[in-house]
Design an enzyme around this catalytic site. Structure first.
Site, PDB file in Angstrom:
ATOM      1  N   CYS A 147       2.116  -1.253 -29.391  1.00  0.00           N
ATOM      2  CA  CYS A 147       2.757  -0.842 -28.134  1.00  0.00           C
ATOM      3  C   CYS A 147       3.812   0.217 -28.412  1.00  0.00           C
ATOM      4  CB  CYS A 147       3.325  -2.033 -27.392  1.00  0.00           C
ATOM      5  SG  CYS A 147       4.438  -3.018 -28.365  1.00  0.00           S
ATOM      6  N   GLU A 168      -1.677   3.703 -20.929  1.00  0.00           N
ATOM      7  CA  GLU A 168      -1.736   3.252 -22.327  1.00  0.00           C
ATOM      8  C   GLU A 168      -3.198   3.090 -22.743  1.00  0.00           C
ATOM      9  OE1 GLU A 168      -0.427  -0.810 -23.400  1.00  0.00           O
ATOM     10  OE2 GLU A 168       0.787   0.169 -24.933  1.00  0.00           O
TER      11      GLU A 168
HETATM   12  N1  LIG Z   1       1.943  -4.219 -25.457  1.00  0.00           N
HETATM   13  C1  LIG Z   1       1.225  -4.883 -26.321  1.00  0.00           C
HETATM   14  O1  LIG Z   1       1.732  -5.311 -27.331  1.00  0.00           O
HETATM   15  C2  LIG Z   1      -0.201  -5.101 -26.035  1.00  0.00           C
HETATM   16  C3  LIG Z   1      -0.854  -4.411 -25.051  1.00  0.00           C
HETATM   17  N2  LIG Z   1      -2.165  -4.631 -24.829  1.00  0.00           N
HETATM   18  C4  LIG Z   1      -2.832  -3.837 -23.780  1.00  0.00           C
HETATM   19  O2  LIG Z   1      -3.570  -4.715 -22.981  1.00  0.00           O
HETATM   20  C5  LIG Z   1      -4.946  -4.338 -22.931  1.00  0.00           C
HETATM   21  C6  LIG Z   1      -5.820  -5.571 -22.825  1.00  0.00           C
HETATM   22  O3  LIG Z   1      -5.613  -6.433 -23.925  1.00  0.00           O
HETATM   23  P1  LIG Z   1      -5.662  -8.001 -23.720  1.00  0.00           P
HETATM   24  O4  LIG Z   1      -5.671  -8.672 -25.009  1.00  0.00           O
HETATM   25  O5  LIG Z   1      -6.762  -8.336 -22.774  1.00  0.00           O
HETATM   26  O6  LIG Z   1      -4.218  -8.241 -23.050  1.00  0.00           O
HETATM   27  P2  LIG Z   1      -3.776  -9.435 -22.151  1.00  0.00           P
HETATM   28  O7  LIG Z   1      -2.492  -9.087 -21.514  1.00  0.00           O
HETATM   29  O8  LIG Z   1      -4.874  -9.852 -21.269  1.00  0.00           O
HETATM   30  O9  LIG Z   1      -3.565 -10.615 -23.217  1.00  0.00           O
HETATM   31  C7  LIG Z   1      -2.331 -11.028 -23.758  1.00  0.00           C
HETATM   32  C8  LIG Z   1      -2.256 -12.548 -23.741  1.00  0.00           C
HETATM   33  O10 LIG Z   1      -2.197 -13.010 -22.389  1.00  0.00           O
HETATM   34  C9  LIG Z   1      -3.223 -13.995 -22.176  1.00  0.00           C
HETATM   35  N3  LIG Z   1      -3.629 -14.007 -20.764  1.00  0.00           N
HETATM   36  C10 LIG Z   1      -4.599 -13.290 -20.163  1.00  0.00           C
HETATM   37  N4  LIG Z   1      -4.659 -13.615 -18.842  1.00  0.00           N
HETATM   38  C11 LIG Z   1      -3.708 -14.545 -18.616  1.00  0.00           C
HETATM   39  C12 LIG Z   1      -3.273 -15.258 -17.458  1.00  0.00           C
HETATM   40  N5  LIG Z   1      -3.824 -15.094 -16.265  1.00  0.00           N
HETATM   41  N6  LIG Z   1      -2.268 -16.137 -17.597  1.00  0.00           N
HETATM   42  C13 LIG Z   1      -1.671 -16.310 -18.787  1.00  0.00           C
HETATM   43  N7  LIG Z   1      -2.054 -15.691 -19.917  1.00  0.00           N
HETATM   44  C14 LIG Z   1      -3.042 -14.792 -19.829  1.00  0.00           C
HETATM   45  C15 LIG Z   1      -4.304 -13.565 -23.130  1.00  0.00           C
HETATM   46  O11 LIG Z   1      -5.217 -14.597 -23.320  1.00  0.00           O
HETATM   47  P3  LIG Z   1      -6.676 -14.346 -23.977  1.00  0.00           P
HETATM   48  O12 LIG Z   1      -6.539 -14.934 -25.304  1.00  0.00           O
HETATM   49  O13 LIG Z   1      -7.634 -15.069 -23.138  1.00  0.00           O
HETATM   50  O14 LIG Z   1      -6.893 -12.885 -24.004  1.00  0.00           O
HETATM   51  C16 LIG Z   1      -3.464 -13.228 -24.359  1.00  0.00           C
HETATM   52  O15 LIG Z   1      -3.063 -14.395 -25.030  1.00  0.00           O
HETATM   53  C17 LIG Z   1      -5.138  -3.533 -24.197  1.00  0.00           C
HETATM   54  O16 LIG Z   1      -6.189  -2.666 -24.103  1.00  0.00           O
HETATM   55  C18 LIG Z   1      -3.820  -2.846 -24.311  1.00  0.00           C
HETATM   56  O17 LIG Z   1      -3.813  -1.717 -23.476  1.00  0.00           O
HETATM   57  C19 LIG Z   1      -2.842  -5.564 -25.562  1.00  0.00           C
HETATM   58  C20 LIG Z   1      -2.254  -6.276 -26.549  1.00  0.00           C
HETATM   59  C21 LIG Z   1      -0.879  -6.067 -26.872  1.00  0.00           C
HETATM   60  O1  LIG Z   2       6.036  -1.093 -34.164  1.00  0.00           O
HETATM   61  C1  LIG Z   2       6.076  -2.257 -34.524  1.00  0.00           C
HETATM   62  O2  LIG Z   2       6.216  -2.561 -35.697  1.00  0.00           O
HETATM   63  C2  LIG Z   2       5.984  -3.364 -33.511  1.00  0.00           C
HETATM   64  C3  LIG Z   2       4.941  -3.084 -32.479  1.00  0.00           C
HETATM   65  C4  LIG Z   2       4.670  -4.223 -31.597  1.00  0.00           C
HETATM   66  O3  LIG Z   2       5.352  -5.179 -31.582  1.00  0.00           O
HETATM   67  C5  LIG Z   2       3.520  -4.192 -30.713  1.00  0.00           C
HETATM   68  O4  LIG Z   2       2.748  -3.264 -30.763  1.00  0.00           O
HETATM   69  O5  LIG Z   2       3.351  -5.151 -29.943  1.00  0.00           O
END
Ligand SMILES: NC(=O)C1=CN([C@@H]2O[C@H](COP(=O)(O)OP(=O)(O)OC[C@H]3O[C@@H](n4cnc5c(N)ncnc54)[C@H](OP(=O)(O)O)[C@@H]3O)[C@@H](O)[C@H]2O)C=CC1
Ligand SMILES: O=C(O)CCC(=O)C(=O)O
Length: 478
Positions: free
Chosen positions: A281, A380
């Site tokens: 992120c 993103e």
């Molecule tokens: N900022 C960051 O650090 C991140 C951003 N992303 C972004 O998100 C996009 C999608 O990734 P994704 O993994 O699907 O992200 P999500 O936001 O869907 O997942 C993050 C967590 O939330 C859970 N979750 C999903 N739906 C719900 C709900 N209704 N209630 C509670 N918890 C829930 C997921 O469960 P489950 O295990 O079922 O997926 C997972 O554990 C990526 O393409 C990226 O753009 C993704 C990961 C990290």
């Molecule tokens: O840049 C880092 O080391 C942390 C990034 C992070 O926490 C994330 O992508 O969710």
């Protein structure tokens, strides 16, 4: 293959429902089968956490120190094995994966120390004969929901402070990467915590995650993940008045000024945009470069990007591992197509790649001739895709950097002290970097953003106490 089970109320549950954990570098390789919890198991975990909270909130700080320190020591002692597991299930290259494991161990050690340093205040009342005490206590039961991109560090930086400040935990990791979460939970399970203080429920977000959000017995939710799911967490928690904290996306800018050390600027861009396959992120997805060094910077960066070695996360020499899964790979390629349709020039990469094993590989993509209005510069992507935007000077660069709904991390490359100072002051991001990549942060200082990137108080460092404690004001008469 035996199933790695959920951990509820001090016991490993027995369940036949399981999800396969697939290696994104080689989809023929199954890392393991991990239990798939349902609502009933979520309910049992929450009930156990509520019961355990009655005594854990009053536990001694030496006990908390010892437990967190023990967890940290075991993580550090097993860094190579846990690093391999992480690389195998998430696709992060081995050195990065091992580094993440070390970071997780350090986080537990840091919060072991913080457990000893909980502060309060003792004040005189404005009323004669009355004393005032301000203390910080546990919030209660914390629901922890984590994403796939940092499968051990993000759980660590939520679980460790939760436990340090006397809370109990229900932990739901991302379904895509249960291996590191299970290994961490196994270490926590053997650390001497009383039953029910820590519970693991691997399962889907829609079922188990949503059940946690809607359950009044969960006092606070700490979430990292997508903007969309962050919105669901916010709506569910605010409906029932629960405390919550969100860490979501970024569209992080890296500014390169004319006086920058160009070699370092290229190294920062390469690291920030492409390392960890761009799945951070904090990744630098917008490279804002001033006109006098635009051509020089692009030429130098292009040759580095084209030479990045993409391959199996566990193989020696790989610099960029696979994308985490087919869905994310499709998303990345879709954005490459969108960029081309919008009129950006694809300088290199952005293509599917075959390797010896079946995996989710693509070549790192670099766009030029882009404007900040393009969709590729507003949303993103979360993959190895970066855009270069031309600017005239520092004022326009900062204005472009701030022209986004996000505000997590931002960087500048310059040798001017006054330019760096101006950038630090004016950039609307929670983390600002000078002559460093936008990604890659320390474990003992606050982490978080402004605007649409984050909500609530900061994570990590001693600022984490704000979320994981609640303040009580006591008035004591004579
Ligand atoms: N900022 C960051 O650090 C991140 C951003 N992303 C972004 O998100 C996009 C999608 O990734 P994704 O993994 O699907 O992200 P999500 O936001 O869907 O997942 C993050 C967590 O939330 C859970 N979750 C999903 N739906 C719900 C709900 N209704 N209630 C509670 N918890 C829930 C997921 O469960 P489950 O295990 O079922 O997926 C997972 O554990 C990526 O393409 C990226 O753009 C993704 C990961 C990290
Ligand atoms: O840049 C880092 O080391 C942390 C990034 C992070 O926490 C994330 O992508 O969710």
């Amino acid at each position: 293959m035996s199933i790695f089970q959920n951990y509820i109320d001090g016991r490993w549950a027995s369940s036949d429902a399981a999800t396969k954990n697939i290696n994104p570098s080689n989809t023929d390789d199954i890392v393991g089968e991990y239990a798939h919890a349902d609502k009933n198991q979520a309910d049992a975990a929450i009930a156990a956490a509520v019961e355990a909270s009655k005594s854990w909130r009053y536990s001694g700080i030496q006990q908390r120190f010892d437990i967190l320190d023990t967890i940290g020591s075991e993580i550090l002692a097993r860094k190579d094995e846990l690093g391999r597991l992480l690389a195998r299930e998430e696709g992060k290259i081995l050195p990065e994966a091992t580094g993440e494991v070390v970071r997780a161990g350090q986080i537990f050690k840091f919060f072991a120390g913080e457990a000893l340093r909980v502060q309060g205040e003792h004040l005189k009342s404005v009323r004669p004969g009355v004393e005032v005490e301000v203390t910080r206590g546990a919030v209660g039961v914390i629901g922890i929901i984590t994403p796939w991109n940092f499968p051990i560090a993000i759980p660590a930086w939520k679980i460790a402070p939760a436990l340090a400040y006397g809370n109990t935990v229900v932990f739901k990791p991302a379904e895509l990467v249960p291996g590191s979460a299970w290994a961490l939970s196994d270490i926590i399970a053997r650390s001497g915590l009383p039953n029910g203080v820590f519970n693991l429920v691997m399962g889907s977000g829609r079922e188990v995650g949503q059940a946690m959000l809607d359950d009044r017995r969960i006092d606070a939710v700490s979430f990292t993940g997508s903007v969309n799911t962050g919105g669901v967490v916010a709506a569910s928690c605010s409906r029932r008045g629960a405390k919550y904290q969100l860490e979501m996306g970024g569209k992080n800018p890296l500014i390169v000024l004319a006086d920058a050390d160009i070699d370092n600027a290229v190294a920062c861009a390469l690291n920030g945009a492409y390392f960890s396959t761009g799945q951070r992120c904090t990744a630098s997805s917008r490279l804002i470069v001033v006109a006098p060094v635009y051509d020089q910077f692009i030429e130098a960066l292009k040759s580095k990007v084209e030479n990045l070695i993409v391959g199996d996360a566990l193989a020696d020499g790989t610099q960029i591992g696979p994308v985490v899964d087919q869905r994310q790979l499709d998303q990345n390629i879709r954005y490459v197509d969108i960029g081309k349709e919008e009129g950006a020039e694809l300088l290199c990469g952005g293509e599917l790649l075959e390797r010896e094993t079946p995996g989710f590989y693509m070549t790192p993509a670099l766009f030029t001739e882009t404007s900040n209005k393009m969709q590729i510069n507003r949303e993103e992507i979360f993959g190895p895709v970066a855009s270069v935007i031309k600017a005239s000077d520092i004022d326009e660069s900062i204005s472009l950097a701030n022209d986004t709904e996000f505000g997590l991390s931002a960087g500048i490359c310059t040798t001017s002290l006054s330019a760096a100072t101006k950038f630090k002051q004016e950039c609307r991001a929670g983390m600002v970097m000078v002559n460093l990549p936008t990604a890659g942060v320390d474990y003992h200082v606050p982490f978080g953003g402004m605007k649409g990137s984050s909500y609530g108080s900061r994570e990590q460092g001693r600022y984490a106490a704000e979320f994981y404690t609640t303040v009580k004001t006591a008035y004591v008469g004579a």
